[in-house]
Design an enzyme around this catalytic site. Structure first.
Site, PDB file in Angstrom:
ATOM      1  N   ASP A  19      42.293  47.190  32.974  1.00  0.00           N
ATOM      2  CA  ASP A  19      42.674  45.844  32.576  1.00  0.00           C
ATOM      3  C   ASP A  19      41.813  44.801  33.285  1.00  0.00           C
ATOM      4  O   ASP A  19      41.008  45.109  34.168  1.00  0.00           O
ATOM      5  CB  ASP A  19      44.174  45.596  32.762  1.00  0.00           C
ATOM      6  CG  ASP A  19      44.616  45.577  34.217  1.00  0.00           C
ATOM      7  OD1 ASP A  19      43.823  45.189  35.089  1.00  0.00           O
ATOM      8  OD2 ASP A  19      45.774  45.938  34.488  1.00  0.00           O
ATOM      9  N   LEU A  20      41.991  43.552  32.884  1.00  0.00           N
ATOM     10  CA  LEU A  20      41.129  42.457  33.324  1.00  0.00           C
ATOM     11  C   LEU A  20      41.015  42.368  34.845  1.00  0.00           C
ATOM     12  O   LEU A  20      39.927  42.132  35.392  1.00  0.00           O
ATOM     13  CB  LEU A  20      41.664  41.136  32.755  1.00  0.00           C
ATOM     14  CG  LEU A  20      40.892  39.863  33.111  1.00  0.00           C
ATOM     15  CD1 LEU A  20      39.528  39.856  32.449  1.00  0.00           C
ATOM     16  CD2 LEU A  20      41.696  38.625  32.706  1.00  0.00           C
TER      17      LEU A  20
END
Length: 234
Positions: free
Chosen positions: A106-107
């Site tokens: 994820d980011l």
């Protein structure tokens, strides 16, 4: 790249725009080679990455590509995004637009990210039944406690998806840092598992996938192609 499989005579008929009986003649005349070997069998099954020549001229020359990236925080695991820089944007390879991601981060997570154009390889990595372990180093907001270890090992039930996670190992490295190893990757799984203990994840870094460790010489944002033995090692 999806891996298509086909009979050799069908593929050559389509590639060369000739009839299949003419393909049989090419084979009989020993003018066709597949992966460097003389091809005589019209029933031979070939795929997207089979190297095929006729009269030593390439008819199909697709190459499977495998890339390791040290993903930094703040970069999205996607091929396109209107807001954030993507992992594809970080690559310098001329074939980068043909790659897809084999196991996202994820980011706000960092670490080992693999990209390929070989869909069979990426599917193999992602299937829990293949038990390809992923190792993460996790920094927590609050102190770790030993009661977390059996909770991870026994699996946790997530009501929203009506699933129970597969056993995961938790090793406490220090008061606030743990090593977690799991063989699946449910949505925000590690953050949600620590969330059961009201212990927010501050940093999440993937260190390895299977036997493949993140290359210690790669700085965040840097990448390199995998060596053949690394592709086979997972």
């Amino acid at each position: 790249m999806a891996i298509g499989r086909s009979r050799l005579d069908k593929l050559l008929s389509e590639k060369l725009n000739i009839k299949r009986k003419d393909v049989r003649l090419l084979l009989a005349q020993k003018r066709v080679a597949v992966d460097g070997c003389l091809a005589l069998d019209i029933d031979l099954i070939v795929d997207t990455f089979s190297q095929i020549t006729v009269d030593d001229e390439p008819v199909q020359a697709n190459q499977a590509k495998y890339v390791m990236l040290h993903k930094p925080v703040g970069v999205v695991s996607a091929t396109k995004d209107d807001i954030h820089k993507t992992v594809i944007d970080l690559l310098d390879f001329e074939y980068k637009d043909s790659l897809h991601i084999a196991g996202r981060l994820d980011l706000n997570s960092s670490g080992l990210l693999l990209l390929t154009n070989d869909s069979r390889w990426s599917e193999m990595l992602s299937k829990p039944d293949n038990k390809v372990a992923k190792e993460y180093h996790v920094t927590l907001a609050n102190k770790l406690t030993v009661d977390m270890i059996p909770a991870f090992l026994n699996g946790m039930y997530f009501e929203f998806e009506d699933i129970t996670t597969k056993p995961a190992t938790l090793e406490i490295l220090s008061d606030y840092v743990a090593k977690v190893e799991l063989i699946e990757g449910k949505y925000h799984q590690i953050k949600r598992m620590f969330g059961r203990f009201r212990n927010p994840v501050v940093k999440l870094h993937r260190q390895s996938i299977g036997n493949l460790q993140l290359d210690a010489t790669l700085m965040p944002g840097e990448s390199r192609e995998l060596h053949p033995f690394e592709v086979q090692s997972i």
